[in-house]
Design a protein around this motif. Sequence first.
Motif, PDB file in Angstrom:
ATOM      1  N   PHE A  99       0.831  -1.279  -0.085  1.00 37.15           N
ATOM      2  CA  PHE A  99      -0.096   0.071  -0.007  1.00 37.15           C
ATOM      3  C   PHE A  99       1.044   1.256  -0.066  1.00 37.15           C
ATOM      4  CE2 PHE A  99      -4.764   0.041   0.537  1.00 37.15           C
ATOM      5  CZ  PHE A  99      -4.773  -1.603   0.423  1.00 37.15           C
ATOM      6  N   PRO A 100       1.756   1.306  -0.904  1.00 41.89           N
ATOM      7  CA  PRO A 100       2.706   2.401  -1.035  1.00 41.89           C
ATOM      8  C   PRO A 100       2.060   3.939  -1.022  1.00 41.89           C
ATOM      9  CG  PRO A 100       2.628   1.212  -3.049  1.00 41.89           C
ATOM     10  CD  PRO A 100       1.710   0.738  -2.140  1.00 41.89           C
ATOM     11  N   LEU A 101       0.751   3.954  -1.641  1.00 38.06           N
ATOM     12  CA  LEU A 101      -0.090   5.066  -1.571  1.00 38.06           C
ATOM     13  C   LEU A 101      -0.144   5.747  -0.232  1.00 38.06           C
ATOM     14  CD1 LEU A 101      -1.398   7.355  -3.382  1.00 38.06           C
ATOM     15  CD2 LEU A 101      -3.488   6.022  -3.073  1.00 38.06           C
ATOM     16  N   HIS A 102      -0.585   4.781   0.704  1.00 40.82           N
ATOM     17  CA  HIS A 102      -0.693   5.223   2.182  1.00 40.82           C
ATOM     18  C   HIS A 102       0.442   5.781   2.922  1.00 40.82           C
ATOM     19  CE1 HIS A 102      -4.897   3.293   3.527  1.00 40.82           C
ATOM     20  NE2 HIS A 102      -5.209   4.178   2.537  1.00 40.82           N
ATOM     21  N   LEU A 103       1.834   5.365   2.388  1.00 38.65           N
ATOM     22  CA  LEU A 103       3.085   5.707   2.868  1.00 38.65           C
ATOM     23  C   LEU A 103       3.162   7.125   2.626  1.00 38.65           C
ATOM     24  CD1 LEU A 103       5.294   2.436   2.016  1.00 38.65           C
ATOM     25  CD2 LEU A 103       4.109   3.336   4.147  1.00 38.65           C
ATOM     26  N   GLY A 110       3.220  11.056  10.629  1.00 37.03           N
ATOM     27  CA  GLY A 110       3.988  10.449  11.586  1.00 37.03           C
ATOM     28  C   GLY A 110       5.171  11.661  11.922  1.00 37.03           C
ATOM     29  N   VAL A 111       5.838  11.863  10.963  1.00 40.96           N
ATOM     30  CA  VAL A 111       7.150  12.764  11.452  1.00 40.96           C
ATOM     31  C   VAL A 111       6.426  14.065  11.843  1.00 40.96           C
ATOM     32  CG1 VAL A 111       8.848  14.172  10.146  1.00 40.96           C
ATOM     33  CG2 VAL A 111       8.440  11.797   9.561  1.00 40.96           C
ATOM     34  N   ALA A 112       5.138  14.696  11.345  1.00 42.08           N
ATOM     35  CA  ALA A 112       4.945  15.791  12.065  1.00 42.08           C
ATOM     36  C   ALA A 112       4.245  15.640  13.311  1.00 42.08           C
ATOM     37  CB  ALA A 112       3.631  16.263  11.249  1.00 42.08           C
ATOM     38  N   GLY A 113       4.192  14.389  13.950  1.00 41.39           N
ATOM     39  CA  GLY A 113       3.637  14.285  15.118  1.00 41.39           C
ATOM     40  C   GLY A 113       2.388  13.493  15.386  1.00 41.39           C
ATOM     41  N   HIS A 114       1.576  13.099  14.209  1.00 39.26           N
ATOM     42  CA  HIS A 114       0.531  12.574  14.439  1.00 39.26           C
ATOM     43  C   HIS A 114       0.531  11.085  14.961  1.00 39.26           C
ATOM     44  CE1 HIS A 114      -3.696  11.930  13.491  1.00 39.26           C
ATOM     45  NE2 HIS A 114      -3.197  10.794  12.632  1.00 39.26           N
ATOM     46  N   PRO A 115      -0.069  10.505  15.871  1.00 41.55           N
ATOM     47  CA  PRO A 115      -0.082   9.127  16.373  1.00 41.55           C
ATOM     48  C   PRO A 115      -0.007   8.219  15.282  1.00 41.55           C
ATOM     49  CG  PRO A 115      -1.610  10.298  17.515  1.00 41.55           C
ATOM     50  CD  PRO A 115      -1.493  11.369  16.277  1.00 41.55           C
ATOM     51  N   THR A 116       1.042   7.270  15.115  1.00 47.61           N
ATOM     52  CA  THR A 116       1.204   6.666  13.965  1.00 47.61           C
ATOM     53  C   THR A 116       1.816   5.100  14.281  1.00 47.61           C
ATOM     54  OG1 THR A 116       2.260   8.674  12.769  1.00 47.61           O
ATOM     55  CG2 THR A 116       2.795   6.431  11.886  1.00 47.61           C
ATOM     56  N   ASP A 117       1.360   4.299  13.669  1.00 47.21           N
ATOM     57  CA  ASP A 117       1.906   2.755  13.723  1.00 47.21           C
ATOM     58  C   ASP A 117       3.034   2.704  12.930  1.00 47.21           C
ATOM     59  OD1 ASP A 117       2.117   0.403  14.383  1.00 47.21           O
ATOM     60  OD2 ASP A 117      -0.034  -0.485  13.198  1.00 47.21           O
ATOM     61  N   TRP A 118       4.233   3.048  13.672  1.00 42.08           N
ATOM     62  CA  TRP A 118       5.445   2.675  13.077  1.00 42.08           C
ATOM     63  C   TRP A 118       5.948   1.206  12.539  1.00 42.08           C
ATOM     64  CZ3 TRP A 118       7.485   6.523  10.585  1.00 42.08           C
ATOM     65  CH2 TRP A 118       7.123   7.927  10.857  1.00 42.08           C
ATOM     66  N   ARG A 119       5.277   0.347  13.310  1.00 37.75           N
ATOM     67  CA  ARG A 119       5.505  -1.013  13.086  1.00 37.75           C
ATOM     68  C   ARG A 119       4.759  -1.585  11.524  1.00 37.75           C
ATOM     69  NH1 ARG A 119       5.010  -4.623  18.765  1.00 37.75           N
ATOM     70  NH2 ARG A 119       5.961  -3.069  19.957  1.00 37.75           N
ATOM     71  N   ASP A 120       3.485  -0.856  11.547  1.00 34.26           N
ATOM     72  CA  ASP A 120       2.915  -1.325  10.339  1.00 34.26           C
ATOM     73  C   ASP A 120       3.718  -0.614   9.012  1.00 34.26           C
ATOM     74  OD1 ASP A 120       0.745  -1.984   8.646  1.00 34.26           O
ATOM     75  OD2 ASP A 120       0.272   0.170   8.534  1.00 34.26           O
ATOM     76  N   ILE A 121       4.150   0.635   9.327  1.00 28.38           N
ATOM     77  CA  ILE A 121       4.695   1.347   8.238  1.00 28.38           C
ATOM     78  C   ILE A 121       6.292   0.708   7.794  1.00 28.38           C
ATOM     79  CG2 ILE A 121       6.036   3.561   7.844  1.00 28.38           C
ATOM     80  CD1 ILE A 121       3.961   4.947   9.231  1.00 28.38           C
ATOM     81  N   GLY A 122       6.963   0.223   9.066  1.00 26.60           N
ATOM     82  CA  GLY A 122       8.189  -0.391   8.693  1.00 26.60           C
ATOM     83  C   GLY A 122       7.899  -1.807   7.875  1.00 26.60           C
ATOM     84  N   GLY A 123       6.935  -2.617   8.329  1.00 24.21           N
ATOM     85  CA  GLY A 123       6.524  -3.778   7.577  1.00 24.21           C
ATOM     86  C   GLY A 123       6.100  -3.581   6.131  1.00 24.21           C
ATOM     87  N   ARG A 124       5.492  -2.500   5.827  1.00 24.13           N
ATOM     88  CA  ARG A 124       4.980  -2.211   4.299  1.00 24.13           C
ATOM     89  C   ARG A 124       6.159  -1.684   3.804  1.00 24.13           C
ATOM     90  NH1 ARG A 124       1.077   1.308   3.780  1.00 24.13           N
ATOM     91  NH2 ARG A 124       0.780   2.181   5.961  1.00 24.13           N
ATOM     92  N   VAL A 125       6.987  -0.819   4.373  1.00 26.48           N
ATOM     93  CA  VAL A 125       8.260  -0.296   3.486  1.00 26.48           C
ATOM     94  C   VAL A 125       9.041  -1.709   3.152  1.00 26.48           C
ATOM     95  CG1 VAL A 125      10.407   0.749   3.933  1.00 26.48           C
ATOM     96  CG2 VAL A 125       8.414   1.832   4.790  1.00 26.48           C
ATOM     97  N   ALA A 126       9.195  -2.765   4.183  1.00 25.07           N
ATOM     98  CA  ALA A 126       9.831  -3.984   3.644  1.00 25.07           C
ATOM     99  C   ALA A 126       9.302  -4.441   2.437  1.00 25.07           C
ATOM    100  CB  ALA A 126       9.977  -4.878   5.001  1.00 25.07           C
TER     101      ALA A 126
END
Length: 321
Positions: A99-103, A110-126
Amino acid sequence: MSLRRVSAVACGVFVVGEVVLRLSWIAGGRWGYTACDRTDLGDHPAGGCGADQVATVPFGAGWGALGFCVALAVLIAYADRWKAAVTWVAAAILLVLAFPLHLLFEIPAGVAGHPTDWRDIGGRVALLAGGIAFAGLANAVGPPRGPAPTEFRPAPGWARRWAHVAVALPIVGWAVPHGLWVLGVPFGISEQKLRGADGDLSTATGVAITVVPPLAGLLVLGLVQRWGQRFPRWVPGLGGRRVPRLLAVLPAGTVAITLVTYGVLSFGVFAGQVLDGEQSWAQVREGWATVATLLVFLSWGVAVGVTTAGYVVATRRSVDG
């Protein structure tokens, strides 16, 4: 080291990494695992929404993913005749799952400080990296081709027209309504929903979400312009060199597949909600802009896909040299 060997090593690293990770989850470990629902991150998304309290990993994240990795490795290793086709299919599956569009939205938020699920982002970057690696391998193991064209080849007229559509859609169908929402104008949505969105996003994040898609959409013009086949002279170290075909086709194809998939799935969810009575037609009319956005995604994906096909036609390698 050849492209084929580099791609094969990258694919091997990805598969081994995913197998080890999924086995660790099946065995009870929760490193990198998330229990978050992407539509509802809960109170503690950074911690995986209580991932450590999940007793049994869902089949798709555990044994299902493990079986997919093993089947993938076996097919690519032994399916000599269909190696390129199987590898392309694997690349497409991984890129869609990422789902690269969501990334594009989640990482800036997330960088701007919005609550973010970094585990999900990391998995989808992989997954995204794995899809790119498999696409590179598919390109390398495909049938031999003649030499690439050395001069600029204009894209077909139909491709140029679709490119203009692909540029206009994110501006008219995304930037305009989102820009109005950032300014506090309830264009096509209820004031209550607009207030809820304002509470969830900062002004900087709202501006980024509004501006990024149309700016990214401008890159589609490279598929029908000279700078999409030759790096501009002002690019340090690359000026005047030929743009690798895969460098243009792979990102564009990924975006097209993702947009179309997202649009189709979202329409399916929307239709289900209407049929089940979760949304009334009165609510649909009141929030017509959010429904129209789904059509924008689908149309945008089709436009990018057709333009990419035009680029492939224009840059097709000559058989006779």
